[in-house]
Design a protein around this motif. Structure first.
Motif, PDB file in Angstrom:
ATOM      1  N   LEU A 275     -38.488 -20.940  -6.049  1.00 10.47           N
ATOM      2  CA  LEU A 275     -37.958 -21.397  -7.335  1.00 10.47           C
ATOM      3  C   LEU A 275     -37.971 -20.263  -8.357  1.00 10.47           C
ATOM      4  N   ARG A 276     -39.014 -19.466  -8.388  1.00  6.26           N
ATOM      5  CA  ARG A 276     -39.046 -18.299  -9.270  1.00  6.26           C
ATOM      6  C   ARG A 276     -37.910 -17.345  -8.904  1.00  6.26           C
ATOM      7  N   ALA A 277     -37.715 -17.114  -7.604  1.00  8.00           N
ATOM      8  CA  ALA A 277     -36.637 -16.227  -7.163  1.00  8.00           C
ATOM      9  C   ALA A 277     -35.281 -16.789  -7.561  1.00  8.00           C
ATOM     10  N   TRP A 278     -35.132 -18.108  -7.486  1.00 11.65           N
ATOM     11  CA  TRP A 278     -33.875 -18.747  -7.887  1.00 11.65           C
ATOM     12  C   TRP A 278     -33.607 -18.502  -9.371  1.00 11.65           C
ATOM     13  N   ARG A 279     -34.635 -18.643 -10.180  1.00 11.21           N
ATOM     14  CA  ARG A 279     -34.475 -18.420 -11.623  1.00 11.21           C
ATOM     15  C   ARG A 279     -34.214 -16.951 -11.931  1.00 11.21           C
ATOM     16  N   ASP A 280     -34.959 -16.048 -11.255  1.00 10.65           N
ATOM     17  CA  ASP A 280     -34.774 -14.615 -11.490  1.00 10.65           C
ATOM     18  C   ASP A 280     -33.369 -14.160 -11.110  1.00 10.65           C
ATOM     19  N   GLY A 281     -32.795 -14.824 -10.117  1.00 13.77           N
ATOM     20  CA  GLY A 281     -31.483 -14.411  -9.630  1.00 13.77           C
ATOM     21  C   GLY A 281     -30.321 -14.837 -10.497  1.00 13.77           C
ATOM     22  N   ARG A 282     -30.597 -15.628 -11.518  1.00 13.86           N
ATOM     23  CA  ARG A 282     -29.515 -16.116 -12.367  1.00 13.86           C
ATOM     24  C   ARG A 282     -28.743 -14.956 -12.997  1.00 13.86           C
ATOM     25  N   GLU A 283     -29.478 -13.972 -13.490  1.00 10.10           N
ATOM     26  CA  GLU A 283     -28.853 -12.797 -14.099  1.00 10.10           C
ATOM     27  C   GLU A 283     -29.351 -11.513 -13.435  1.00 10.10           C
ATOM     28  N   GLY A 284     -29.756 -11.596 -12.184  1.00 13.03           N
ATOM     29  CA  GLY A 284     -30.297 -10.445 -11.485  1.00 13.03           C
ATOM     30  C   GLY A 284     -29.224  -9.592 -10.843  1.00 13.03           C
ATOM     31  N   ASN A 285     -29.679  -8.612 -10.051  1.00 11.57           N
ATOM     32  CA  ASN A 285     -28.747  -7.751  -9.327  1.00 11.57           C
ATOM     33  C   ASN A 285     -28.194  -8.495  -8.107  1.00 11.57           C
ATOM     34  N   ALA A 286     -27.381  -7.804  -7.322  1.00  7.06           N
ATOM     35  CA  ALA A 286     -26.693  -8.461  -6.202  1.00  7.06           C
ATOM     36  C   ALA A 286     -27.685  -9.047  -5.202  1.00  7.06           C
ATOM     37  N   ARG A 287     -28.763  -8.317  -4.912  1.00 11.01           N
ATOM     38  CA  ARG A 287     -29.747  -8.830  -3.959  1.00 11.01           C
ATOM     39  C   ARG A 287     -30.478 -10.038  -4.514  1.00 11.01           C
ATOM     40  N   GLU A 288     -30.840  -9.973  -5.787  1.00 11.36           N
ATOM     41  CA  GLU A 288     -31.531 -11.108  -6.406  1.00 11.36           C
ATOM     42  C   GLU A 288     -30.632 -12.336  -6.460  1.00 11.36           C
ATOM     43  N   ARG A 289     -29.356 -12.121  -6.709  1.00 15.96           N
ATOM     44  CA  ARG A 289     -28.421 -13.244  -6.718  1.00 15.96           C
ATOM     45  C   ARG A 289     -28.265 -13.829  -5.322  1.00 15.96           C
ATOM     46  N   ARG A 290     -28.336 -12.960  -4.325  1.00 15.80           N
ATOM     47  CA  ARG A 290     -28.223 -13.476  -2.950  1.00 15.80           C
ATOM     48  C   ARG A 290     -29.458 -14.288  -2.565  1.00 15.80           C
ATOM     49  N   VAL A 291     -30.633 -13.868  -3.017  1.00 16.49           N
ATOM     50  CA  VAL A 291     -31.841 -14.665  -2.788  1.00 16.49           C
ATOM     51  C   VAL A 291     -31.667 -16.033  -3.437  1.00 16.49           C
ATOM     52  N   ARG A 292     -31.179 -16.037  -4.667  1.00 15.74           N
ATOM     53  CA  ARG A 292     -30.967 -17.296  -5.396  1.00 15.74           C
ATOM     54  C   ARG A 292     -30.034 -18.231  -4.621  1.00 15.74           C
ATOM     55  N   THR A 293     -28.898 -17.701  -4.193  1.00 12.67           N
ATOM     56  CA  THR A 293     -27.918 -18.519  -3.478  1.00 12.67           C
ATOM     57  C   THR A 293     -28.501 -19.120  -2.220  1.00 12.67           C
ATOM     58  N   ASN A 294     -29.235 -18.310  -1.468  1.00 10.62           N
ATOM     59  CA  ASN A 294     -29.750 -18.790  -0.184  1.00 10.62           C
ATOM     60  C   ASN A 294     -30.998 -19.650  -0.328  1.00 10.62           C
ATOM     61  N   ALA A 295     -31.757 -19.464  -1.396  1.00 12.17           N
ATOM     62  CA  ALA A 295     -32.881 -20.370  -1.659  1.00 12.17           C
ATOM     63  C   ALA A 295     -32.365 -21.767  -1.966  1.00 12.17           C
ATOM     64  N   GLU A 296     -31.277 -21.828  -2.734  1.00  8.55           N
ATOM     65  CA  GLU A 296     -30.687 -23.135  -3.048  1.00  8.55           C
ATOM     66  C   GLU A 296     -30.117 -23.783  -1.796  1.00  8.55           C
ATOM     67  N   LEU A 297     -29.497 -22.979  -0.938  1.00  9.94           N
ATOM     68  CA  LEU A 297     -28.982 -23.508   0.323  1.00  9.94           C
ATOM     69  C   LEU A 297     -30.125 -23.997   1.205  1.00  9.94           C
TER      70      LEU A 297
END
Length: 287
Positions: free
Chosen positions: A174-196
């Motif tokens: 959940l922290r990674a999902w929140r961090d990925g909202r405005e993060g770099n490409a890798r952080e955004r990919r973590v966010r997308t796949n955590a939600e999946l």
């Protein structure tokens, strides 16, 4: 034409003989070659493992169960051939685990697979000359999340795990999902796949089921005093920052050791940094 058909038939036979259901498989990469034996620990095609035995050493020997990373969705990197071989050279029986991805099944299928693989290893300990009381987990990134979650969810006594090494572990999706909202490409990919992985958006889905899944994916939810010792490593500029592990250390106390290394390496490549492989092997030996 007849000759071409014959060659194709031979190739098909060779492929079948090296399937995951038995036989010996040669897994090669640029840095060297290691012989792995494939096994199934469950009926799903992803419920497979590769066993690598040390060439020398006494038995019973310790077992290291390895979980690759890759955003809960990528295949195992061939670099694990070399990293796993280094542990086998140090006397460990290595079990390199694959598991169902977030596109194959939602949480907690991935944790269930890790627990099933641990039980399979314990159940076959005599066959491999493994001491079932000396079972360790090593996970990278998303694999680090799975290793820590499985070990804390089941508890050290239930799985027999003595220690867990996490390389850039995503301890709190959940922290990674929140961090990925405005993060770099890798952080955004973590966010997308955590939600999946969770199967729901934690902000848009206000159901109790969604909230329960995200809590369950957090390692801190399951951390108790009887859990195995943990060695957690990040780099200074890791896109999975060390706050993930330092939060666990505040809860788990002395049982959780966190090291932040220089540079920006993430996951498995941390083991290529000077002294890190020796640090991990010494830590495991002390457990």
């Amino acid at each position: 034409m007849r000759r071409i058909v014959t060659v194709m038939a031979v190739c098909t036979v060779l492929l079948l003989c090296t399937s995951f259901d038995g036989g010996r498989a040669e897994v090669r990469e640029d840095e060297g070659a290691a012989a792995f034996t494939p096994f199934s620990y469950g009926p799903h095609p992803r419920q497979r493992l590769l066993a690598l035995s040390p060439e020398r050493g006494t038995t019973p020997r310790p077992a290291l169960v390895v979980l690759h990373g890759g955003y809960w969705t990528d295949d195992r990197s061939p670099h694990w051939n070399t990293w796993s071989a280094r542990f086998a050279e140090a006397g460990y029986e290595v079990f390199d685990i694959d598991y169902r991805r977030n596109v194959d099944a939602p949480w907690p299928a991935q944790r269930d697979d890790v627990v099933a693989a641990l039980r399979w290893v314990r159940g076959h300990s005599a066959r491999f000359g493994v001491d079932p009381r000396r079972l360790y987990l090593l996970g990278s990134s998303a694999g680090g999340h799975l290793a820590l979650n499985a070990a804390t969810y089941e508890g050290a006594r239930a799985t027999g795990v003595r220690g867990v090494v996490g390389l850039s572990p995503v301890t709190d999706p959940l922290r990674a999902w929140r961090d990925g909202r405005e993060g770099n490409a890798r952080e955004r990919r973590v966010r997308t796949n955590a939600e999946l992985l969770a199967g729901c958006d934690p902000e848009r889905d206000e159901s109790a089921r969604c909230a329960r899944v995200w809590r369950d994916m957090s390692v801190a939810t399951h951390l108790t005093p009887d859990d195995p010792a943990m060695l957690l490593l990040h780099s200074r500029w890791d896109f999975v920052p060390d706050v993930h592990s330092r939060t666990l250390a505040r809860i788990g106390g002395s049982a959780v050791s966190v090291n932040t290394l220089q540079g920006s390496a993430h996951g498995g490549p941390l083991m290529d940094l000077p002294g890190v492989m020796d640090m991990i092997r010494s830590w495991l030996k002390a457990r």
